[in-house]
Write an enzyme that holds these catalytic residues in place. Sequence first.
Site, PDB file in Angstrom:
ATOM      1  N   GLU A 138       0.833  -1.195   0.000  1.00  0.00           N
ATOM      2  CA  GLU A 138       0.000   0.000   0.000  1.00  0.00           C
ATOM      3  C   GLU A 138       0.868   1.246   0.000  1.00  0.00           C
ATOM      4  O   GLU A 138       1.864   1.330   0.717  1.00  0.00           O
ATOM      5  CB  GLU A 138      -0.895   0.003   1.231  1.00  0.00           C
ATOM      6  CG  GLU A 138      -2.000  -0.993   1.076  1.00  0.00           C
ATOM      7  CD  GLU A 138      -3.115  -0.747   2.063  1.00  0.00           C
ATOM      8  OE1 GLU A 138      -4.236  -1.118   1.745  1.00  0.00           O
ATOM      9  OE2 GLU A 138      -2.866  -0.166   3.133  1.00  0.00           O
ATOM     10  N   CYS A 196       3.573   8.396   1.136  1.00  0.00           N
ATOM     11  CA  CYS A 196       3.943   7.520   2.235  1.00  0.00           C
ATOM     12  C   CYS A 196       4.209   6.141   1.647  1.00  0.00           C
ATOM     13  O   CYS A 196       3.300   5.497   1.138  1.00  0.00           O
ATOM     14  CB  CYS A 196       2.773   7.498   3.223  1.00  0.00           C
ATOM     15  SG  CYS A 196       3.024   6.424   4.621  1.00  0.00           S
ATOM     16  N   CYS A 221       5.522  -6.680   9.015  1.00  0.00           N
ATOM     17  CA  CYS A 221       6.577  -6.142   9.872  1.00  0.00           C
ATOM     18  C   CYS A 221       6.917  -7.199  10.917  1.00  0.00           C
ATOM     19  O   CYS A 221       6.040  -7.914  11.383  1.00  0.00           O
ATOM     20  CB  CYS A 221       6.078  -4.867  10.565  1.00  0.00           C
ATOM     21  SG  CYS A 221       7.389  -3.978  11.439  1.00  0.00           S
ATOM     22  N   CYS A 268       4.495  -3.540  17.489  1.00  0.00           N
ATOM     23  CA  CYS A 268       4.040  -2.430  18.309  1.00  0.00           C
ATOM     24  C   CYS A 268       2.554  -2.670  18.557  1.00  0.00           C
ATOM     25  O   CYS A 268       1.805  -2.962  17.618  1.00  0.00           O
ATOM     26  CB  CYS A 268       4.290  -1.120  17.586  1.00  0.00           C
ATOM     27  SG  CYS A 268       6.034  -0.947  17.168  1.00  0.00           S
ATOM     28  N   CYS A 283      -0.282  -0.813  16.538  1.00  0.00           N
ATOM     29  CA  CYS A 283      -0.153  -0.710  15.080  1.00  0.00           C
ATOM     30  C   CYS A 283      -0.773  -1.920  14.402  1.00  0.00           C
ATOM     31  O   CYS A 283      -0.482  -3.063  14.766  1.00  0.00           O
ATOM     32  CB  CYS A 283       1.327  -0.614  14.717  1.00  0.00           C
ATOM     33  SG  CYS A 283       1.639  -0.706  12.939  1.00  0.00           S
ATOM     34  N   CYS A 313      -2.132   6.365   9.075  1.00  0.00           N
ATOM     35  CA  CYS A 313      -1.073   5.610   9.733  1.00  0.00           C
ATOM     36  C   CYS A 313      -1.634   4.452  10.527  1.00  0.00           C
ATOM     37  O   CYS A 313      -2.620   4.598  11.230  1.00  0.00           O
ATOM     38  CB  CYS A 313      -0.341   6.483  10.740  1.00  0.00           C
ATOM     39  SG  CYS A 313       0.773   7.578   9.978  1.00  0.00           S
TER      40      CYS A 313
HETATM   41  N1  SAH Z   1       8.063   1.029  11.173  1.00  0.00           N
HETATM   42  C1  SAH Z   1       8.354   2.406  11.113  1.00  0.00           C
HETATM   43  C2  SAH Z   1       7.643   3.139   9.996  1.00  0.00           C
HETATM   44  C3  SAH Z   1       6.210   2.781   9.723  1.00  0.00           C
HETATM   45  S1  SAH Z   1       4.999   3.192  10.935  1.00  0.00           S
HETATM   46  C4  SAH Z   1       8.064   3.066  12.454  1.00  0.00           C
HETATM   47  O1  SAH Z   1       7.472   2.420  13.313  1.00  0.00           O
HETATM   48  O2  SAH Z   1       8.459   4.222  12.632  1.00  0.00           O
HETATM   49  C5  SAH Z   1       4.762   4.954  10.669  1.00  0.00           C
HETATM   50  C6  SAH Z   1       4.218   5.680  11.893  1.00  0.00           C
HETATM   51  O3  SAH Z   1       2.841   5.350  12.110  1.00  0.00           O
HETATM   52  C7  SAH Z   1       4.955   5.320  13.152  1.00  0.00           C
HETATM   53  O4  SAH Z   1       5.252   6.463  13.910  1.00  0.00           O
HETATM   54  C8  SAH Z   1       3.938   4.460  13.856  1.00  0.00           C
HETATM   55  O5  SAH Z   1       4.199   4.427  15.217  1.00  0.00           O
HETATM   56  C9  SAH Z   1       2.648   5.139  13.494  1.00  0.00           C
HETATM   57  N2  SAH Z   1       1.450   4.316  13.728  1.00  0.00           N
HETATM   58  C10 SAH Z   1       1.338   2.982  13.637  1.00  0.00           C
HETATM   59  N3  SAH Z   1       0.085   2.587  13.952  1.00  0.00           N
HETATM   60  C11 SAH Z   1      -0.613   3.692  14.236  1.00  0.00           C
HETATM   61  C12 SAH Z   1      -1.975   3.930  14.613  1.00  0.00           C
HETATM   62  N4  SAH Z   1      -2.849   2.943  14.726  1.00  0.00           N
HETATM   63  N5  SAH Z   1      -2.353   5.220  14.826  1.00  0.00           N
HETATM   64  C13 SAH Z   1      -1.469   6.233  14.665  1.00  0.00           C
HETATM   65  N6  SAH Z   1      -0.192   6.061  14.305  1.00  0.00           N
HETATM   66  C14 SAH Z   1       0.237   4.816  14.105  1.00  0.00           C
HETATM   67 FE1  SF4 Z   2       6.298  -2.192  12.499  1.00  0.00          FE
HETATM   68 FE2  SF4 Z   2       4.044  -0.839  12.968  1.00  0.00          FE
HETATM   69 FE3  SF4 Z   2       5.937  -0.934  14.840  1.00  0.00          FE
HETATM   70 FE4  SF4 Z   2       6.359   0.529  12.617  1.00  0.00          FE
HETATM   71  S1  SF4 Z   2       4.788   0.885  14.170  1.00  0.00           S
HETATM   72  S2  SF4 Z   2       7.767  -0.932  13.604  1.00  0.00           S
HETATM   73  S3  SF4 Z   2       5.261  -0.768  11.093  1.00  0.00           S
HETATM   74  S4  SF4 Z   2       4.745  -2.705  14.051  1.00  0.00           S
END
Ligand code: SAH
Ligand code: SF4
Length: 391
Positions: A112, A126, A133, A137, A140, A362
């Site tokens: 995506e 983006c 991944c 987290c 996420c 995000c």
């Molecule tokens: N893996 C990398 C880049 C992709 S995530 C990272 O974690 O930085 C891009 C951003 O989206 C990160 O700051 C992540 O913490 C945020 N993100 C992920 N899930 C989210 C959610 N449900 N709501 C808001 N931000 C989120």
């Molecule tokens: Fe992976 Fe989502 Fe954590 Fe970024 S925020 S490192 S995409 S699990």
Amino acid sequence: MSLTLDLSRTSAAVPTAPVNLSGLTRAELRQALIDAGVCPPEKAKMRASQVWSWIHHYGVVDFAAMTNVARDMQAKLAEAFTLARPEIVERQVSKDGTRKWLIRTAPGIEIETVYIPDVGRAGALCVSSQVGCTLNCTFCHTGTQKLVRNLTAAEIVAQVQVARDDLGEWPSPKEDRRLSNIVFMGMGEPLYNLDHVSNAIDIISDNEGIALSRRRITVSTSGVVPQLNALGTRTQAMLAISLHATNDALRDVLVPLNKKYNLEQLMAGIRAYPGISNARRVTFEYVMLKGVNDSPEEARALLKLIEGIPAKVNLIPFNPWPGTDYECSDWKTIERFAAILNKAGYASPIRTPRGRDILAACGQLKSESEKVRASVRRAEQAAAAGTVEAA
Ligand code: SAH
Ligand code: SF4
């Protein structure tokens, strides 16, 4: 049957896909032309330069369009290589102008990519660096999905090409670009795929091609500390750190990678990031989770943590997804948090949720099988309701 025979039969039976030239750096392109016998080594630099410009400045997808390349050379190129764009499985446009593409680059590899207007200088793309991944987290959605694989440089560059095809940005506009910034904030952890990410950045930022300044390319990481220096040295990209918590106990839960590289190590790595200055600030991303990390005490702890680092803080309202227990902080709470940072002199924009109607925000990027199931379900519902949905 001998083992040797067996192997040769196997390799003869597996046709290898032609290499897509879009994913090669200049040096790799030069070598590829020589290896394929397209031109003699002494002409390779000049030929590579011509071909490069057609691919990355003009965006052509057909060797026959390379009018300053002789016909027989065009034929040789077409025999050995491809410039084909990947298949676009789905394209959606939000009512706020956000665009999202679901791109299939290979069987089971669906990526995506999201274009968000009015972000950065004009609009930001983006991009994803992996399918799925390995990190999980807890807030996420991508993190609930297993890693399928790293994307190749060609697959990363393809996301930019697809967006520019759609935005009508070939040849590379000198000014008034709609796609002015790139953020590695889609699916995946870019620092676990640094070789391909860094080659893709070399390609995207090349002056005789897409020519996006490295200062307009931001790589976001959850904190893979040992790779920070290499990221800075190899790409000179802007750094974004997914911080989300100001103490180890909480960050261990939200970003489990913290158990491997804790806040102290992370902050030391950031302070040593090559090239940070007031003109090249680090962005800290901080997702606002109701009752979890959004108190005024935490805003003050955040200030203490980043003290002395040229930085801005992006406050991201949490985007809920089905099955999550987290909730987004109230707007007032987010504003109060931002005010504390502002007062201390930090720019702390609250990221406005964009493209929510097409699930483009995000943390909502999740991909393939489930998405396909969702579209089948939608089609079935539409059929049941007597309407026909375009594929
Ligand atoms: N893996 C990398 C880049 C992709 S995530 C990272 O974690 O930085 C891009 C951003 O989206 C990160 O700051 C992540 O913490 C945020 N993100 C992920 N899930 C989210 C959610 N449900 N709501 C808001 N931000 C989120
Ligand atoms: Fe992976 Fe989502 Fe954590 Fe970024 S925020 S490192 S995409 S699990």
